[in-house]
Design a protein around this motif. Structure first.
Motif, short mmCIF file in Angstrom:
data_model
loop_
_atom_site.label_atom_id
_atom_site.label_comp_id
_atom_site.label_asym_id
_atom_site.label_seq_id
_atom_site.Cartn_x
_atom_site.Cartn_y
_atom_site.Cartn_z
N ARG A 89 1.92 -28.35 -43.81
CA ARG A 89 0.96 -29.32 -44.34
C ARG A 89 -0.31 -28.62 -44.83
O ARG A 89 -0.86 -28.97 -45.89
CB ARG A 89 0.62 -30.36 -43.26
CG ARG A 89 -0.21 -31.53 -43.76
CD ARG A 89 -0.49 -32.53 -42.67
NE ARG A 89 -1.13 -33.74 -43.19
CZ ARG A 89 -1.53 -34.75 -42.45
NH1 ARG A 89 -1.37 -34.72 -41.13
NH2 ARG A 89 -2.10 -35.81 -43.00
N TRP A 264 3.00 -37.72 -46.05
CA TRP A 264 2.73 -36.28 -45.96
C TRP A 264 3.96 -35.52 -45.48
O TRP A 264 4.03 -34.28 -45.60
CB TRP A 264 1.53 -35.99 -45.07
CG TRP A 264 1.67 -36.25 -43.60
CD1 TRP A 264 1.30 -37.38 -42.93
CD2 TRP A 264 2.16 -35.33 -42.60
NE1 TRP A 264 1.55 -37.24 -41.59
CE2 TRP A 264 2.06 -35.99 -41.35
CE3 TRP A 264 2.67 -34.04 -42.64
CZ2 TRP A 264 2.47 -35.39 -40.15
CZ3 TRP A 264 3.07 -33.43 -41.45
CH2 TRP A 264 2.96 -34.11 -40.23
N GLY A 297 5.70 -36.79 -50.81
CA GLY A 297 4.37 -36.19 -50.87
C GLY A 297 3.78 -36.04 -52.24
O GLY A 297 2.66 -35.53 -52.38
#
Length: 302
Positions: A89, A264, A297
């Protein structure tokens, strides 16, 4: 960009028969064999590596009271998976975790708490909301993962490193349970939204996704946890707990395609290759993941 992570854990499941081992640990490689990685890499996905679990032990009859099966190994795996997801991430990529069982949501929750937060979209044929407050049969985290994710399980699981709750209940949505689910009514009073499978079948995945994204807080992003037993057994019998009344692959693809750009990361869990000897159901999972989560994402942060 999507980063594909293999997390072949079966630690949260009961054994199919006494002394045996659940087959979900074979799922990432079965999906690779069915062509998933080739499709994802053709769209620009990168390899996010593998996070191996500890050894599965069938400890029924020997496990101390107040513990779930494989508890220490499960917590260790959650911490290591969280570290990997946090790194991905932070690099600006969207992790796509191929499980494994749905205890993986604990690792995702830890990563969420230390990496900027976000909500949870829990897509499952069951609420997975068994916990010590509503059951004396707590033992298998794969049927208790949503409770752990929002802080209602044993603290050893739901408060690892003092980070409970991993996801705020108000910023959590569940999609896909059957109306007869024994914990659905309790769950409706605790989390932001519950959308049964029948509602998705009647109104479509895009409308369900719009309802999810309207939950306060979820507009800022979320983790998607997909248990493939949300599909009807007519389409996906290769799971440990198939229940009628589930979605078709096209309905699930529509739901995921509308949710994935704003997430995400995501995990896909509970496919069991031991129940799919000819590989036909692996190809169904490949289609769902490639088409439903291919844009994972891509709009996160917009």
């Amino acid at each position: 960009m999507v980063a594909v992570v293999s997390a072949p854990t079966n630690l949260g499941l009961r054994p199919p028969v006494r002394g045996s081992v659940p087959g979900t640990a074979k799922a990432p490689e079965a999906l690779r064999e069915a062509g998933l990685h080739r499709l994802l890499h053709a769209r620009g996905a990168v390899d996010g590596g593998i996070v191996l679990p500890g050894r599965y032990v069938d400890d029924d009859g020997r496990r101390p009271p107040g513990m779930v099966r494989n508890q220490a190994a499960l917590v260790d795996h959650a911490r290591r998976l969280a570290h990997r997801l946090f790194e991905i991430r932070e690099s600006g990529e969207a992790p796509l975790v191929l499980g494994g069982d749905c205890s993986l949501v604990i690792g995702a929750g830890l990563a969420s708490r230390v990496g900027g937060g976000g909500g949870l979209v829990h897509i499952d044929g069951h609420t997975d909301f068994r916990h010590p407050g509503n059951s004396d049969a707590v033992a298998s985290v794969a049927g208790e993962d949503l409770a752990a994710a929002i802080g209602l399980h044993l603290p050893e699981l739901s408060d690892i490193d003092g980070l409970a709750p991993y996801f705020s209940p108000g910023q959590t949505a569940h999609v896909g349970c059957r109306y007869a689910d024994p914990h659905a009514d309790e769950l409706r009073g605790i989390i932001g939204l519950v959308v049964p499978a029948d509602d998705v079948i009647l109104h479509g995945g895009a409308r369900a996704a719009a309802r999810v994204r309207a939950v306060e807080g979820l507009e800022r992003g979320y983790w998607i946890q997909v248990d493939v037993d949300v599909l009807d057994p007519a389409h996906m019998p290769a799971v440990d707990s198939p229940d009628p009344g589930g979605l078709s692959p096209d309905e699930l693809i529509g739901l995921l395609a509308a949710l994935a750009p704003h997430a995400w990361g995501a995990a896909v869990t509970v496919f069991d290759p031991d129940l799919d000897p000819d590989g036909v159901h692996a190809r169904t999972v490949v289609d769902v993941v490639a088409e439903g989560l291919g844009e994972l994402g891509s709009a996160a942060g917009d």
